[in-house]
Design an enzyme around this catalytic site. Structure first.
Site, short mmCIF file in Angstrom:
data_model
loop_
_atom_site.label_atom_id
_atom_site.label_comp_id
_atom_site.label_asym_id
_atom_site.label_seq_id
_atom_site.Cartn_x
_atom_site.Cartn_y
_atom_site.Cartn_z
N GLU A 74 23.44 -44.93 -20.87
CA GLU A 74 23.86 -43.99 -19.59
C GLU A 74 22.39 -44.15 -19.31
O GLU A 74 21.61 -43.87 -19.04
CB GLU A 74 23.88 -42.77 -20.47
N HIS A 76 20.88 -40.84 -16.75
CA HIS A 76 21.02 -39.61 -15.51
C HIS A 76 19.98 -38.79 -14.73
O HIS A 76 18.76 -39.47 -15.20
CB HIS A 76 21.51 -38.26 -17.07
N HIS A 80 14.36 -37.84 -20.35
CA HIS A 80 14.23 -37.35 -22.03
C HIS A 80 12.49 -37.99 -22.30
O HIS A 80 12.02 -39.12 -21.42
CB HIS A 80 14.79 -38.73 -22.77
N HIS A 114 19.46 -46.49 -19.67
CA HIS A 114 18.91 -46.53 -21.54
C HIS A 114 20.00 -46.74 -21.87
O HIS A 114 20.92 -46.31 -22.29
CB HIS A 114 17.78 -44.94 -20.76
N CYS A 128 14.02 -35.78 -29.08
CA CYS A 128 14.31 -36.14 -28.01
C CYS A 128 14.16 -35.05 -27.14
O CYS A 128 14.59 -34.22 -27.43
CB CYS A 128 15.03 -37.28 -27.70
MN MN Z 1 20.31 -40.35 -22.33
#
Ligand code: MN
Length: 160
Positions: A74, A76, A80, A114, A128
């Site tokens: 994914e 975004h 992170h 990732h 995370c």
């Molecule tokens: Mn992610």
């Protein structure tokens, strides 16, 4: 006009101390599914260790991937910051396959593809950190997958 509430989805006041229990569980922290829906991941759990407060609007999660499992491939806008705290594994981040050992730290920048895999015969557990306010993950479409798979190492690594 009625004033809108702050754009924070929820916040809890965590207890002062949540002791670690056996097997990477913590007191008063439920063991949850990685995501509510989808089939782009395998054998991964989520625990929310800190769920954000107005003066610290972030979520701190612990994910654990069982041997041979993986997170979603994914990307975004939100960042992170990940610290491995259990086991070993590998991750695809941007255009690299990273070998990950306990206490390594990984920063995943905006719109960076990732995926984490517990592909070295051990669980892969990691903290995370994310902003409470964040966009939903995007999954790769067919065109993107074809682009990613043009790199042989990446083609071999990614799981969708
Ligand atoms: Mn992610």
């Amino acid at each position: 006009m009625i004033p809108q509430p702050p754009a924070i989805r929820r916040h809890t006041t965590m207890t002062t101390l949540s002791r670690k229990l056996d097997d990477f569980r913590w007191e008063d922290v439920p063991l949850l599914a990685y995501k509510q829906e989808g089939n782009t991941f395998r054998d991964i759990t989520r625990q929310t260790l800190f769920d954000g407060e107005p003066t610290l609007p972030c979520q701190w999660r612990y994910f654990e991937i069982s041997p041979d499992g993986h997170s979603s491939l994914e990307r975004h806008e939100h960042l992170h910051v990940v610290m491995i705290i259990r086991g070993r594994g590998q991750a695809f981040v941007a255009n690299r396959i990273l070998d990950l050992n306990t206490f390594d730290i990984v920063r995943i920048g905006p719109l960076t593809w990732h995926q984490f895999r517990a592909n070295l015969g051990q669980p892969l557990g990691f903290l995370c950190l994310v902003n409470i306010q964040r966009d939903r993950p995007q999954l790769p479409d067919a065109t993107t997958l074809a682009q990613l798979r043009a790199i042989p190492l990446v083609a071999d690594f990614i799981r969708v």
